[in-house]
Design an enzyme around this catalytic site. Structure first.
Site, short mmCIF file in Angstrom:
data_model
loop_
_atom_site.label_atom_id
_atom_site.label_comp_id
_atom_site.label_asym_id
_atom_site.label_seq_id
_atom_site.Cartn_x
_atom_site.Cartn_y
_atom_site.Cartn_z
NE ARG A 45 7.70 -2.33 6.20
CZ ARG A 45 6.38 -2.14 6.14
NH1 ARG A 45 5.83 -1.54 5.10
NH2 ARG A 45 5.60 -2.57 7.12
CE LYS A 49 -2.34 -0.92 3.82
NZ LYS A 49 -1.81 -2.23 4.22
NE ARG A 83 1.70 -4.49 10.87
CZ ARG A 83 2.72 -4.28 10.02
NH1 ARG A 83 3.89 -4.85 10.24
NH2 ARG A 83 2.56 -3.51 8.99
NE ARG A 119 -4.47 -1.07 9.09
CZ ARG A 119 -3.33 -0.51 8.71
NH1 ARG A 119 -3.26 0.77 8.45
NH2 ARG A 119 -2.25 -1.23 8.57
NE ARG A 156 6.22 -0.19 10.03
CZ ARG A 156 5.11 -0.13 9.27
NH1 ARG A 156 5.16 0.42 8.08
NH2 ARG A 156 3.97 -0.62 9.71
P1 AMP Z 1 0.79 0.79 8.54
O1 AMP Z 1 2.01 1.63 8.36
O2 AMP Z 1 -0.34 1.21 7.62
O3 AMP Z 1 1.07 -0.68 8.48
O4 AMP Z 1 0.24 1.10 10.02
C1 AMP Z 1 1.02 0.84 11.16
C2 AMP Z 1 0.17 0.82 12.41
O5 AMP Z 1 -0.49 2.08 12.58
C3 AMP Z 1 -0.99 -0.19 12.40
O6 AMP Z 1 -0.57 -1.49 12.77
C4 AMP Z 1 -1.92 0.44 13.44
O7 AMP Z 1 -1.43 0.24 14.76
C5 AMP Z 1 -1.78 1.92 13.13
N1 AMP Z 1 -2.76 2.31 12.11
C6 AMP Z 1 -2.51 2.76 10.85
N2 AMP Z 1 -3.66 3.01 10.18
C7 AMP Z 1 -4.67 2.71 11.05
C8 AMP Z 1 -6.09 2.73 10.95
N3 AMP Z 1 -6.72 3.11 9.84
N4 AMP Z 1 -6.80 2.36 12.04
C9 AMP Z 1 -6.19 1.99 13.17
N5 AMP Z 1 -4.88 1.91 13.32
C10 AMP Z 1 -4.10 2.27 12.28
#
Ligand code: AMP
Length: 211
Positions: free
Chosen positions: A123, A13, A167, A84, A156
């Site tokens: 990553r 994404k 996740r 999400r 990360r």
């Molecule tokens: P990502 O970089 O998109 O994988 O997001 C990393 C982390 O940020 C996720 O595992 C959640 O803890 C938080 N996060 C990001 N987007 C959302 C969302 N739309 N709703 C809730 N938590 C989010």
């Protein structure tokens, strides 16, 4: 064009959002990046969200929807990492209708668990500027160092194997209802995200241009 990107952790994404933002000249709103920046800066918002993030859990809907609302204006956008779940999808509809806007498409990046885990475990991100690398697919010129700013590359916290597992569980629970939400509105596009990034982007373009 107003677009959201859906897909599992590791579906690409972030990469696609960056490419779409550059090539289609639209604003990129990355929830993960915005939240990570808040954590890095130790802001009150960062304090509130960091435990959820470290464990691979979703941050409460109210918080993320507020962040999204603050970041949407009349400019076209691609959002990466939101919504999400269907509750957030409904929030997004409300946010957009308050601003007299509407969503054009939801693009689902479909990826196998095997591909996603390979991507996530390799990553690396720059501690300083947040740029993304992959130890095999997109290595930096000099190992461990960011090509762009010379910052140190790190993994990360939520790309550690135990957290990746969490996740995936969270993703699978919410994914089908979320896809159905956009399928019913006739806005869903499904793209094979197991391909190389450039091929995924070409498929996205083709499908966007053909409805
Ligand atoms: P990502 O970089 O998109 O994988 O997001 C990393 C982390 O940020 C996720 O595992 C959640 O803890 C938080 N996060 C990001 N987007 C959302 C969302 N739309 N709703 C809730 N938590 C989010």
């Amino acid at each position: 064009m107003r677009i959201i990107l859906l897909g599992a952790p590791g579906s690409g994404k972030g990469t696609q959002a960056k490419t779409m933002s550059e090539k289609l000249n639209i604003k990129r709103i990355s929830l993960g990046d915005i939240l990570r920046e808040e954590v890095k800066k130790n802001t009150p918002l960062g304090e509130k969200v960091k435990e959820y993030m470290y464990k691979g859990l979703l941050v409460p809907d109210k918080i993320v929807s507020m962040v999204v609302e603050e970041n949407i204006d009349s400019e076209d956008f691609v959002i990466d990492g939101y919504p999400r779940n269907t509750n957030q999808a409904k929030d997004l509809d409300n946010i957009l209708s308050k601003k007299n806007l509407s969503l054009d498409k939801a693009i689902y990046l479909e990826v196998s668990q095997e591909t996603a885990i390979k991507r996530l475990s390799g990553r690396r991100i720059c501690k300083n500027c947040g740029a993304n690398y992959h130890i095999e697919n997109m290595p930096p010129k000099k190992e461990g160092i960011c090509d762009i700013c010379g910052g140190m590359l790190i993994q990360r916290k939520d790309d550690e194997p135990e957290v990746i597992k969490n996740r995936w569980i969270v993703f699978q629970k919410e994914n089908v209802p979320l896809m159905n939400f956009y399928k019913e509105k006739d806005k869903l596009i499904i793209v094979d995200a197991n391909q190389e990034a450039e091929e995924v982007f070409q498929e996205v373009l083709k499908k966007l241009n053909h409805g």
